[in-house]
Enzyme design. Structure first.
Site, short mmCIF file in Angstrom:
data_model
loop_
_atom_site.label_atom_id
_atom_site.label_comp_id
_atom_site.label_asym_id
_atom_site.label_seq_id
_atom_site.Cartn_x
_atom_site.Cartn_y
_atom_site.Cartn_z
N GLY A 156 0.98 -1.19 0.15
CA GLY A 156 0.04 -0.01 -0.01
C GLY A 156 0.95 1.24 0.14
N ARG A 157 0.42 2.26 0.56
CA ARG A 157 1.02 3.64 0.69
C ARG A 157 2.55 3.46 1.49
NH1 ARG A 157 -4.37 5.52 1.84
NH2 ARG A 157 -3.91 4.60 3.92
N ILE A 158 2.42 2.98 2.32
CA ILE A 158 3.89 2.89 3.19
C ILE A 158 4.59 1.75 2.65
CG2 ILE A 158 4.77 2.40 5.43
CD1 ILE A 158 2.24 3.56 6.60
N SER A 179 -3.64 -6.57 -4.86
CA SER A 179 -3.83 -6.16 -6.48
C SER A 179 -2.18 -5.66 -7.31
CB SER A 179 -4.60 -5.16 -6.75
OG SER A 179 -4.32 -4.04 -5.83
N ARG A 238 1.42 -3.26 12.86
CA ARG A 238 0.97 -3.64 14.04
C ARG A 238 1.41 -4.76 14.57
NH1 ARG A 238 -0.10 1.09 14.00
NH2 ARG A 238 -2.39 1.87 14.18
N GLU A 267 1.15 -4.17 23.28
CA GLU A 267 1.95 -2.71 23.74
C GLU A 267 1.31 -2.29 25.00
OE1 GLU A 267 1.84 0.15 20.49
OE2 GLU A 267 2.73 -1.33 19.34
N HIS A 285 7.32 2.27 19.23
CA HIS A 285 5.86 2.65 18.24
C HIS A 285 6.27 4.02 17.94
CE1 HIS A 285 1.69 1.59 17.06
NE2 HIS A 285 2.24 2.31 16.18
C1 GLV Z 1 0.55 4.42 13.90
O1 GLV Z 1 1.01 3.29 14.19
C2 GLV Z 1 -0.44 4.86 13.19
O2 GLV Z 1 -1.28 3.90 12.62
O3 GLV Z 1 -0.60 5.92 12.57
#
Ligand code: GLV
Length: 325
Positions: A156-158, A179, A238, A267, A285
């Site tokens: 995806g984006r990241i 996709s 996550r 966490e 995080h």
């Molecule tokens: C950080 O974990 C976020 O989802 O922005």
């Protein structure tokens, strides 16, 4: 007109608060800690809108306490903390904060990748302890990065941003995604592969999938066994995507070479044994914790909530079905 009553569950960068204060009555959790369950339920009563965090569980109990709520603006891109189905059923819009943290998170994945492969933290630790006796040809030998294969789980984006930054290191890129990702294929010649192939072929596996029932414990002992023994696992998505206790065992037994983690299954706790391993690098995080990213998240959360309060479609609404009902 009466000013809408808004609550922010923890102090966030000022930019978004200023925006909200122009037209709303804003209260903020005064403590530098997440609200307890009781405090959250109490705080949300009689509010028109809420800016919440990934540490707040927004479920039917919270929604019951706020029958007049007109929207939840999550200060995060991930939204597994919110019962989206329930919010949608009740017609409550929910938003997140995409884009503004994409680069920062991808950069953090790289920071962890390098720190783990090049044993930066171990080396830093010995320097600070005064135990270093000088240069040695066999000290702190780590993994190579240049030319090694990067596996992106979730493009995806990241995931895409992480992969694109590999260009300077001449890394073949494999990815899994629902996709095809034309950007990755055109810019990098990346290949969409099965999860199986990605595990088998990658020297670095970087996780960028959201937490869903289908991704919970995606990385367990069986996945580690199918990875290269020289591979590194990087997680900035996550925590529960990784079975953390099984990761500890895999790192101990040498099923994989190392890991870089920004997120944890429970966490703020870490799995027993993780903290004493040298082949893992742990951050708290903080992947989105840059000035521009966090202030961008603050502004986005505020703009989304303001739109919801005006009864308009929020720009980053993640349950747009609520507008078509
Ligand atoms: C950080 O974990 C976020 O989802 O922005």
């Amino acid at each position: 007109m009466k000013r809408p009553r808004v609550y922010i569950t923890r102090m966030i960068p000022k930019e978004g608060i200023d925006l909200l204060e122009e037209s709303c009555l804003v209260d903020i959790n005064p403590e530098d800690r997440p609200l307890s369950r009781e405090e959250l339920i109490d705080a949300v009563r009689d509010r028109d809108g809420l800016v919440c965090l990934l540490t707040d569980r927004i479920d039917s109990q919270v929604m019951d306490a706020a029958p007049g709520i007109r929207g939840f603006a999550n200060f995060a891109v991930g939204f597994d903390n919110i019962d989206l189905k329930e919010a949608t059923k009740r017609g409550i819009p929910v938003s997140n904060t995409p884009d503004v943290l994409t680069s920062a998170t991808a950069e953090m994945a790289w920071a962890l990748l390098f720190a783990a492969a090049r044993r930066v933290i171990e080396s830093d630790r010995i320097m600070r302890s005064g135990a270093w006796k000088g240069w040695g040809p066999l000290q702190f030998i780590g993994g190579d990065v240049t030319g090694k294969t990067l596996g992106i789980v979730g493009a995806g984006r990241i995931g895409t941003a992480m992969a694109v930054k590999s260009k300077g290191f001449h890394m073949p890129v494999l990815y899994t995604n629902e996709s095809p990702n034309p950007t990755l294929e055109e810019i990098l010649g990346a290949r969409k592969v099965t999860f199986e192939e990605l595990l088998k072929e990658s020297d670095f596996v970087s996780i960028h999938v959201p937490l869903l029932p289908s991704t919970h414990h995606l990385f367990d002992r069986s996945a580690f066994m199918r990875m290269k023994r020289t591979a590194y696992l990087i997680n900035t998505s996550r925590g529960p995507v990784v079975h953390e206790a099984e990761l500890v065992a895999a790192l101990k037994e040498g099923l994989i070479a190392g890991a870089g983690l920004d997120v944890y299954e429970f966490e703020p706790k870490m799995a027993e044994g993780l903290a004493s391993l040298d082949n893992v690098v742990c951050t708290a995080h903080t992947a989105s914790a840059t000035k521009s990213s966090r202030s961008g998240m603050s502004v986005k959360a505020a703009r989304n909530l303001l739109a919801m309060l005006r009864g308009e479609r929020a720009p980053d609404c993640i349950n747009p079905e609520v507008y078509t009902k």
